[in-house]
Design a protein around this motif. Structure first.
Motif, mmCIF file in Angstrom:
data_model
loop_
_atom_site.group_PDB
_atom_site.id
_atom_site.type_symbol
_atom_site.label_atom_id
_atom_site.label_comp_id
_atom_site.label_asym_id
_atom_site.label_seq_id
_atom_site.Cartn_x
_atom_site.Cartn_y
_atom_site.Cartn_z
ATOM 1 N N THR A 33 6.954 -29.952 27.105
ATOM 2 C CA THR A 33 8.080 -29.827 26.184
ATOM 3 C C THR A 33 7.497 -29.602 24.797
ATOM 4 O O THR A 33 6.297 -29.761 24.582
ATOM 5 C CB THR A 33 9.002 -31.070 26.222
ATOM 6 O OG1 THR A 33 10.203 -30.778 25.504
ATOM 7 C CG2 THR A 33 8.330 -32.305 25.653
ATOM 8 N N LEU B 120 8.529 -29.433 20.278
ATOM 9 C CA LEU B 120 9.465 -29.737 19.206
ATOM 10 C C LEU B 120 10.534 -28.650 19.225
ATOM 11 O O LEU B 120 10.215 -27.462 19.160
ATOM 12 C CB LEU B 120 8.741 -29.761 17.855
ATOM 13 C CG LEU B 120 7.667 -30.839 17.709
ATOM 14 C CD1 LEU B 120 6.763 -30.527 16.533
ATOM 15 C CD2 LEU B 120 8.300 -32.208 17.563
ATOM 16 N N GLN B 121 11.810 -29.066 19.321
ATOM 17 C CA GLN B 121 12.849 -28.071 19.544
ATOM 18 C C GLN B 121 13.896 -27.991 18.437
ATOM 19 O O GLN B 121 14.537 -26.965 18.295
ATOM 20 C CB GLN B 121 13.554 -28.341 20.872
ATOM 21 C CG GLN B 121 12.624 -28.160 22.043
ATOM 22 C CD GLN B 121 13.250 -28.516 23.366
ATOM 23 O OE1 GLN B 121 14.336 -29.078 23.430
ATOM 24 N NE2 GLN B 121 12.563 -28.200 24.441
ATOM 25 N N SER B 122 14.071 -29.034 17.701
ATOM 26 C CA SER B 122 15.140 -28.998 16.697
ATOM 27 C C SER B 122 14.553 -29.134 15.297
ATOM 28 O O SER B 122 13.408 -29.558 15.114
ATOM 29 C CB SER B 122 16.135 -30.134 16.947
ATOM 30 O OG SER B 122 15.541 -31.389 16.643
ATOM 31 N N ASP B 123 15.374 -28.793 14.331
ATOM 32 C CA ASP B 123 14.962 -28.965 12.937
ATOM 33 C C ASP B 123 14.660 -30.423 12.637
ATOM 34 O O ASP B 123 13.708 -30.728 11.916
ATOM 35 C CB ASP B 123 16.048 -28.451 11.987
ATOM 36 C CG ASP B 123 16.195 -26.939 12.039
ATOM 37 O OD1 ASP B 123 15.289 -26.260 12.573
ATOM 38 O OD2 ASP B 123 17.228 -26.433 11.551
ATOM 39 N N ASP B 124 15.473 -31.341 13.204
ATOM 40 C CA ASP B 124 15.243 -32.773 12.980
ATOM 41 C C ASP B 124 13.881 -33.203 13.522
ATOM 42 O O ASP B 124 13.169 -33.977 12.886
ATOM 43 C CB ASP B 124 16.345 -33.612 13.623
ATOM 44 C CG ASP B 124 17.659 -33.524 12.871
ATOM 45 O OD1 ASP B 124 17.649 -33.135 11.681
ATOM 46 O OD2 ASP B 124 18.698 -33.849 13.478
ATOM 47 N N GLU B 125 13.518 -32.717 14.714
ATOM 48 C CA GLU B 125 12.216 -33.056 15.283
ATOM 49 C C GLU B 125 11.086 -32.516 14.420
ATOM 50 O O GLU B 125 10.104 -33.214 14.164
ATOM 51 C CB GLU B 125 12.101 -32.506 16.711
ATOM 52 C CG GLU B 125 12.936 -33.277 17.706
ATOM 53 C CD GLU B 125 12.908 -32.709 19.110
ATOM 54 O OE1 GLU B 125 13.535 -33.338 19.996
ATOM 55 O OE2 GLU B 125 12.286 -31.663 19.354
ATOM 56 N N SER C 45 13.610 -38.559 18.426
ATOM 57 C CA SER C 45 14.782 -37.695 18.364
ATOM 58 C C SER C 45 15.620 -37.750 19.645
ATOM 59 O O SER C 45 16.845 -37.727 19.593
ATOM 60 C CB SER C 45 14.336 -36.259 18.109
ATOM 61 O OG SER C 45 15.423 -35.378 18.126
ATOM 62 N N ARG C 46 14.961 -37.850 20.776
ATOM 63 C CA ARG C 46 15.661 -37.759 22.066
ATOM 64 C C ARG C 46 15.937 -39.107 22.720
ATOM 65 O O ARG C 46 16.508 -39.167 23.803
ATOM 66 C CB ARG C 46 14.864 -36.871 23.017
ATOM 67 C CG ARG C 46 14.655 -35.464 22.470
ATOM 68 C CD ARG C 46 13.863 -34.589 23.394
ATOM 69 N NE ARG C 46 13.360 -33.420 22.684
ATOM 70 C CZ ARG C 46 12.588 -32.496 23.227
ATOM 71 N NH1 ARG C 46 12.221 -32.599 24.505
ATOM 72 N NH2 ARG C 46 12.169 -31.477 22.506
ATOM 73 N N SER D 28 3.658 -35.178 17.607
ATOM 74 C CA SER D 28 4.698 -34.396 18.289
ATOM 75 C C SER D 28 5.409 -35.248 19.342
ATOM 76 O O SER D 28 6.641 -35.209 19.451
ATOM 77 C CB SER D 28 4.115 -33.126 18.906
ATOM 78 O OG SER D 28 3.139 -33.407 19.878
ATOM 79 N N ILE E 220 9.419 -36.273 19.184
ATOM 80 C CA ILE E 220 10.287 -35.969 20.318
ATOM 81 C C ILE E 220 10.932 -37.243 20.852
ATOM 82 O O ILE E 220 12.148 -37.295 21.092
ATOM 83 C CB ILE E 220 9.494 -35.229 21.415
ATOM 84 C CG1 ILE E 220 9.140 -33.819 20.936
ATOM 85 C CG2 ILE E 220 10.266 -35.200 22.732
ATOM 86 C CD1 ILE E 220 8.082 -33.112 21.783
ATOM 87 N N ARG F 164 11.202 -31.839 11.170
ATOM 88 C CA ARG F 164 11.156 -32.591 9.910
ATOM 89 C C ARG F 164 10.484 -33.948 10.112
ATOM 90 O O ARG F 164 9.651 -34.363 9.307
ATOM 91 C CB ARG F 164 12.564 -32.765 9.330
ATOM 92 C CG ARG F 164 13.062 -31.551 8.562
ATOM 93 C CD ARG F 164 14.339 -31.850 7.795
ATOM 94 N NE ARG F 164 15.492 -32.005 8.659
ATOM 95 C CZ ARG F 164 16.262 -31.006 9.089
ATOM 96 N NH1 ARG F 164 16.001 -29.775 8.736
ATOM 97 N NH2 ARG F 164 17.289 -31.235 9.869
#
Length: 168
Positions: A69, A71-76, A100-101, A93, A97, A78
């Motif tokens: 997997t 980093l997929q989102s802007d929040d991750e 965030s998840r 990383s 993740i 940042r």
């Protein structure tokens, strides 16, 4: 609950030739693409116990239980950039993740565990996983002690020399 692991825990179990204990215990484990890069760097540097790790990894193997997997989102992204600079990219990383998840972060790195605690991310490590494997009767206490000694012989700086001393 999903689990993401950094390189240290994978290295400990791989160095003892017992990645299957992680598979039996956790069923599936996520690793970041940065951790995958660290594993590839280790192979290039001659760390033989990483040989064949792709055989356990999706998308390289249809039976893979280690899932890549990123980093997929802007929040991750940042959060990744705000983490302490002392963390390696793989640790940072995975932590971004996990935070965030809502995943569990599996690491033995002190700084990574400290940062996870600050973020409220649940953590475990090699010792905790060995204890859980014994409690779930996946391995015996004798096997856990032997595994830990193999890991220590291969470079793991463990705070304990036996798992049996930690069990009731």
């Amino acid at each position: 609950m999903n689990v993401i692991a950094n390189t240290t825990v994978l290295s400990n179990f791989a160095s003892a030739g017992r990645l299957e204990v992680l598979h039996q215990l956790l069923t599936e484990v996520f690793i970041s693409t940065d951790v995958y890069g660290e594993l590839q760097d280790g192979l290039a540097a001659g760390i033989d116990y990483y040989t064949g790790i792709e055989d356990h990894m999706t998308p390289f193997s249809p039976e893979g239980w280690l899932h890549l997997t990123s980093l997929q989102s802007d929040d991750e992204l940042r959060l990744f950039n705000r983490l302490p600079s002392g963390l390696h990219r793989g640790e940072a990383s995975c932590l971004a993740i996990a935070a965030s998840r809502g995943w569990v972060f599996v690491t033995d790195d002190f700084q990574a565990r400290k940062a996870a605690h600050t973020l409220g991310v649940p953590i475990s490590g090699t010792i905790g996983l060995l204890i859980q494997a014994v409690k779930q009767r996946l391995i015996s206490t004798i096997d856990a002690d032997s595994l830990l000694l193999q890991m220590i012989a291969n470079g793991y700086r463990s705070p304990h020399v036996t798992i049996s001393e930690l069990l009731p």
